[in-house]
Design an enzyme around this catalytic site. Structure first.
Site, mmCIF file in Angstrom:
data_model
loop_
_atom_site.group_PDB
_atom_site.id
_atom_site.type_symbol
_atom_site.label_atom_id
_atom_site.label_comp_id
_atom_site.label_asym_id
_atom_site.label_seq_id
_atom_site.Cartn_x
_atom_site.Cartn_y
_atom_site.Cartn_z
ATOM 1 N N GLY A 46 0.843 -1.201 0.000
ATOM 2 C CA GLY A 46 0.000 0.000 0.000
ATOM 3 C C GLY A 46 0.870 1.240 0.000
ATOM 4 O O GLY A 46 2.088 1.147 -0.129
ATOM 5 N N SER A 47 0.243 2.396 0.200
ATOM 6 C CA SER A 47 1.014 3.650 0.197
ATOM 7 C C SER A 47 1.962 3.647 1.398
ATOM 8 O O SER A 47 2.987 4.304 1.405
ATOM 9 C CB SER A 47 0.047 4.838 0.307
ATOM 10 O OG SER A 47 -0.736 4.678 1.488
ATOM 11 N N TYR A 48 1.593 2.841 2.410
ATOM 12 C CA TYR A 48 2.422 2.803 3.633
ATOM 13 C C TYR A 48 3.744 2.094 3.404
ATOM 14 O O TYR A 48 4.733 2.347 4.036
ATOM 15 C CB TYR A 48 1.656 2.084 4.751
ATOM 16 C CG TYR A 48 1.205 0.698 4.336
ATOM 17 C CD1 TYR A 48 2.047 -0.405 4.487
ATOM 18 C CD2 TYR A 48 -0.035 0.491 3.740
ATOM 19 C CE1 TYR A 48 1.664 -1.672 4.083
ATOM 20 C CE2 TYR A 48 -0.432 -0.772 3.326
ATOM 21 C CZ TYR A 48 0.416 -1.851 3.494
ATOM 22 O OH TYR A 48 0.036 -3.105 3.089
ATOM 23 N N LYS B 50 5.056 -5.792 8.794
ATOM 24 C CA LYS B 50 4.879 -4.550 8.024
ATOM 25 C C LYS B 50 6.214 -3.834 8.003
ATOM 26 O O LYS B 50 6.795 -3.571 9.055
ATOM 27 C CB LYS B 50 3.807 -3.669 8.684
ATOM 28 C CG LYS B 50 3.454 -2.403 7.911
ATOM 29 C CD LYS B 50 2.339 -1.634 8.627
ATOM 30 C CE LYS B 50 1.845 -0.427 7.869
ATOM 31 N NZ LYS B 50 0.766 0.279 8.582
ATOM 32 N N ASP C 265 -9.170 5.542 7.953
ATOM 33 C CA ASP C 265 -8.913 4.893 6.664
ATOM 34 C C ASP C 265 -9.600 3.528 6.606
ATOM 35 O O ASP C 265 -9.003 2.529 6.198
ATOM 36 C CB ASP C 265 -7.402 4.747 6.408
ATOM 37 C CG ASP C 265 -7.114 4.448 4.931
ATOM 38 O OD1 ASP C 265 -5.967 4.081 4.608
ATOM 39 O OD2 ASP C 265 -8.061 4.544 4.110
#
Ligand SMILES: COc1ccc(C(=O)/C=C\Nc2cc(OC)c(C(=O)O)cc2Cl)cc1
Length: 290
Positions: A24-26, A44, A157
């Site tokens: 994802g954008s993360y 993550k 989100d």
């Protein structure tokens, strides 16, 4: 002669990093195996440099806006997410197991319990969830979000990709955009994913109520689970914003949704946050309770 192969995988403390399972954008999420307890985890992986770059040129944080809400600098936001995650404990919120953060390294690793089922649904899809399956997942997500709000936190989100399936239940993930509802719960800043963003949360300057914006996102998420698509879309955020703000909610002819579900979605996707359904109203709604 077989050359002794250097291991093709990365080993971090007791964790062996395996294939990517989320993106994802993360950043990226990889499957990780711990020999210590013979268990798989979701790792993550964040880059501090990349997060600082998103903070603007030369890592200078944008000028701090007065009032609550997350620190502007994404790197600080990640440390805040970690601090928030460490104090949270609820069956419907992802469990942070540990953080691997070597000050000398650019990478930051968040180790989560693995939810082996992954996201509840990938959209768009021609095969949306049956109403009864969606109801079970929606109830779980509702309890997780209610717990966050009770802890004075807005998720900001909520979307299907952040509702993960594990042990037959849904857990809410990714507090990377969350905002503390200190004081009057007023938040600002255009965070989250545009297709799931509340009408009042588009204008970055305006203050909005975090809880009501989460209810909207939960409504878009429920709509996506039962129809396989989002209620409003657009080729640009501006076009999407116009549609979200002006176009009435409509339902596809197929699949046919029950009257009760259409009523609930109408209440959650009320463009006016002041008259939008509250958590209490949703919990008592006929579609949720029967
Ligand atoms: C097909 O099988 C699959 C099993 C698990 C996954 C998966 O876990 C994906 C993302 N995971 C996460 C993302 C997060 O943020 C963006 C956070 C957080 O920051 O809270 C925590 C987790 Cl766990 C995917 C596919």
């Amino acid at each position: 002669v077989s050359l002794a192969q250097a291991p093709g995988y990365v080993q971090l403390n007791q964790y062996r990093l395996l294939e990517p399972i989320g993106q994802g954008s993360y950043g990226i999420v990889k499957l990780a195996y711990s020999e210590e307890d013979d268990t798989h985890y979701a790792m993550k992986i964040l880059s501090k440099r990349k997060l600082m770059r998103r903070a603007g040129l030369f890592g200078r944080a944008p000028p701090r806006r007065p009032g609550p809400g997350p620190p502007p600098d994404p790197l600080q936001r990640v440390y805040r997410e970690i601090a928030v995650l460490k104090k949270l404990d609820h069956p419907n919120v992802v469990k942070l197991v540990e953080v691997l953060d070597d000050p000398a390294e650019d990478q930051l690793y968040l180790v989560f319990q693995l939810l082996e089922g992954g996201p509840v649904i990938e959209i768009p899809t021609e095969n949306p969830l049956d109403e009864n399956v969606a109801k079970k997942y929606f109830r779980d997500a509702l309890l997780g979000v209610e717990y966050l709000h009770y802890q004075r936190i807005a998720h900001r989100d909520i979307k299907p990709a952040n509702l993960l399936l594990g042990e037959g239940r849904v857990q809410v993930a990714d507090l990377g955009a969350c905002g503390e509802l200190a004081g009057a719960g007023k938040l600002s800043g255009g965070v989250g994913t545009p297709a799931f963003r509340a009408p009042e949360a588009f204008a970055p300057a305006d203050k909005y109520i975090g809880e009501a914006a989460d209810i909207w996102s939960l409504g878009v998420t429920l709509y996506a689970m039962v129809t396989g698509r989002v209620p409003w879309c657009g080729d640009s955020t501006i076009e999407l914003q116009k549609r979200v703000l002006t176009e009435p909610l409509s339902f596809p002819s197929k699949p046919t949704l029950s009257r009760q579900l259409r009523r609930l979605l109408g209440r959650m996707l009320d463009k006016n946050p002041n008259t939008r359904a509250t958590m209490q109203e949703i919990k008592e709604h006929e579609w949720v309770t029967d």
